[in-house]
Structure formats: C-alpha cells, structure tokens
Design a protein around this motif. Structure first.
Motif, mmCIF file in Angstrom:
data_model
loop_
_atom_site.group_PDB
_atom_site.id
_atom_site.type_symbol
_atom_site.label_atom_id
_atom_site.label_comp_id
_atom_site.label_asym_id
_atom_site.label_seq_id
_atom_site.Cartn_x
_atom_site.Cartn_y
_atom_site.Cartn_z
ATOM 1 N N PRO A 24 33.372 39.503 45.830
ATOM 2 C CA PRO A 24 32.628 38.278 45.507
ATOM 3 C C PRO A 24 32.184 37.488 46.737
ATOM 4 C CG PRO A 24 34.573 38.475 44.111
ATOM 5 C CD PRO A 24 34.676 39.566 45.134
ATOM 6 N N SER B 8 43.634 37.001 39.861
ATOM 7 C CA SER B 8 43.479 35.542 39.883
ATOM 8 C C SER B 8 43.725 34.945 41.266
ATOM 9 C CB SER B 8 44.433 34.903 38.862
ATOM 10 O OG SER B 8 45.772 35.305 39.104
ATOM 11 N N ALA C 148 32.023 39.876 37.379
ATOM 12 C CA ALA C 148 32.108 38.669 36.567
ATOM 13 C C ALA C 148 32.848 37.536 37.254
ATOM 14 C CB ALA C 148 32.781 38.984 35.229
ATOM 15 N N VAL C 149 33.218 37.717 38.510
ATOM 16 C CA VAL C 149 33.928 36.666 39.241
ATOM 17 C C VAL C 149 32.966 35.511 39.524
ATOM 18 C CG1 VAL C 149 35.126 36.084 41.383
ATOM 19 C CG2 VAL C 149 35.565 38.289 40.258
ATOM 20 N N GLU C 150 33.391 34.307 39.203
ATOM 21 C CA GLU C 150 32.551 33.133 39.379
ATOM 22 C C GLU C 150 32.183 32.941 40.853
ATOM 23 O OE1 GLU C 150 32.619 28.323 38.321
ATOM 24 O OE2 GLU C 150 34.292 29.634 37.753
ATOM 25 N N GLY C 151 30.923 32.660 41.084
ATOM 26 C CA GLY C 151 30.465 32.411 42.443
ATOM 27 C C GLY C 151 30.179 33.661 43.254
ATOM 28 N N ARG C 152 30.113 34.827 42.618
ATOM 29 C CA ARG C 152 29.836 36.066 43.362
ATOM 30 C C ARG C 152 28.517 35.924 44.126
ATOM 31 N NH1 ARG C 152 26.983 40.646 41.883
ATOM 32 N NH2 ARG C 152 26.904 40.038 39.689
ATOM 33 N N ARG D 2 39.774 40.056 36.475
ATOM 34 C CA ARG D 2 38.373 39.898 36.128
ATOM 35 C C ARG D 2 37.596 41.053 36.736
ATOM 36 N NH1 ARG D 2 40.279 36.999 33.213
ATOM 37 N NH2 ARG D 2 39.955 34.786 32.762
ATOM 38 N N MET E 256 24.997 37.932 43.392
ATOM 39 C CA MET E 256 24.490 37.862 42.028
ATOM 40 C C MET E 256 22.966 37.806 41.951
ATOM 41 S SD MET E 256 25.962 35.316 39.061
ATOM 42 C CE MET E 256 27.640 35.774 39.511
#
Length: 275
Positions: free
Chosen positions: A123, A186, A210-214, A206, A217
C-alpha cells in the motif's frame, strides 16, 4: 493490433495453445502480457518456457514466485518439493539459455496505462516507487553476483516496508510483495500464511488491493498468483489467475476494451494441495 493479458500458466501448455487459438492470436500483430509463474506444478513447463522464449518479440512477462523458485533450484539454493514439476527444464539441453533469459525478466512493467506484477504492490508504494524498487531487484538478478540473491531468497521477513531497509532484507521484501503477497494484516505487515478465499480470511487480514490509502490505486494493476480469489476485474485491479492448474479456467483479457476470453482446463492438481 491487440494486447492480451493472460493469467498464470504454471506449465499448462496445452490450454495455453488452445486459448491462443481461441483469441486468434497473431504473433506478427498482437502482444501477450503474462502475469508470471510460467512454470511448475503443471505438466509442460519446458514447453511453456520455450514458446515464450521463441516469441519474445510479441510477449512480455513478469517473474512469479515459481519462476524464481526454478531459478534458485537451478543455482543449488532451493529444494525441489514433491509436487514440483521442473525437472524437464533443469534437464533440458537448452536449460542454461532459457534460465539465463528468464532471470533477466522484469518483476513489474508499466505500459499503456496499466501496471503488471505477479502478486501485488504494498500500500505504501506508488507506481513510480514500485517500478524503481523492482528495478533494484532486476539489476541484482541480471548482474554478475546474482547467485548471492538466490542464496538468501527464501524467508518471510522482514514483513513491513520502511525506506531504511538495505541489502537482502530490502530485496526479499520487494520480491515477497511482488511475487507472493495476498494479504496485509492490521499492523500493516505482509501476511503470507493465509492463501485461501476472501470469505474465509481471518478478521485481521485485508487483501492488498483493499487496504485504505493504497498509493497505486490510480493505476489499473494486472496480477495473478491468487487462484483462490478467482477472476476479479474492477476499475483498478485485474486479477486474472482463474485456476487453470486446479481445473478452473485459463483467462485472457484484451486490454484495449477489457473483453474476456477463457476456456476450461483439466485439473492438473487437486484443490487443497499447497499452492
């Protein structure tokens, strides 16, 4: 002219040739992108390698974990497992020619607005950052001291990226992320223990995409490696290992319009065995 991305072959040469006939692939006009793992576990690894080597002018590939395993075994640093099917490559008269060529293939490519890597990107990495990191490893693989990398290739640590990593720790994490990754935990660490379907994943994991802030993207990424995930085409991820080796399908995606083509495959391996 068309560009077709095809998922993991793993020595499944006969379905590969059938899929090329289905899409009416023309080597003088069209281009193939292969997501890595050309070899191992299927019955015709040597035939796959020879075909891709002979069609270099119209084919691009990235290295997968099974390709690197073959190279490590050939250099005396990897152990042959009971379900490996790479003896035909190791024993071939043209083995050195093929393996020297394979060793100099990239970990990642970026063209036509798409990036391709075997497993995924951490990410923290933008596309440009990942390309620079891939190039570091590619320089080692193609350099005169490449055997030093294979000597310390295997292992799951370190599991978390930071820019201060150096030497083999740095290269091993780059390789593990780009060729073996499925999940991030996590704590933000690479987790290589769970290989199954999304629905059965432990709560603390995850999928990498789908990791937030990748940071990657904004660019569609073509990948393979994760047959239990199956075919998954979204705006920013084209995961195209649809499990040919396990009796699933072999899939091609035409990048110009994302049209899909696939065919069923015989189960060369039983579901549930190590992947």
């Amino acid at each position: 002219m068309a560009t077709y991305a095809i998922g993991d072959l793993q020595g499944c040469f006969t379905p590969f040739m059938a899929l090329l006939r289905q899409i009416e692939f023309n080597p003088g006009r069209d281009t193939l992108w292969l997501t890595g793992d050309l070899v191992n576990r299927g019955p015709e690894s040597l035939a796959v390698l020879r075909w891709v080597f002979e069609h270099q002018d119209c084919t691009q590939m990235v290295l997968g974990n099974h390709d690197l395993h073959l190279l490590a075994v050939a250099e005396g640093y990897g152990k042959i497992h009971s379900d490996d099917t790479i003896d035909d490559v190791l024993d071939a008269a043209d083995s050195k020619l093929l393996l020297d060529w394979l060793r100099c293939q990239p970990l990642m490519i970026y063209e036509q607005g798409y990036a391709m890597v075997h497993a995924g990107l951490l990410p923290e990495w933008s596309i440009n950052k990942a390309l620079r990191l891939a190039e570091e490893v590619e320089d080692e693989l193609s350099g005169k001291d490449y055997r030093k990398l294979f000597a310390k290739l295997y292992g799951n640590k370190p599991a978390r990226w930071h820019g201060e990593l150096k030497g083999m720790d740095r290269w091993r994490l780059i390789i593990n992320a780009m060729t073996r990754m499925r999940f991030i935990n996590s704590d933000g660490e690479l987790d290589l223990s769970y290989k199954g379907e999304l629905d059965g994943a432990p709560a603390q994991l995850r999928p990498w995409f789908a990791v937030e802030g990748r940071r990657s993207m904004d660019t569609p990424i073509i990948c393979g490696h994760w047959s239990a995930l199956g075919l998954m085409l979204t705006e920013d991820v084209l995961a195209i290992d649809s499990g040919c080796l396990w009796g699933g399908r072999l899939t091609a995606v035409r990048l110009e319009d994302r049209a899909q083509f696939s065919l069923p495959c015989p189960p060369y391996r039983e579901i549930g065995k190590s992947k």
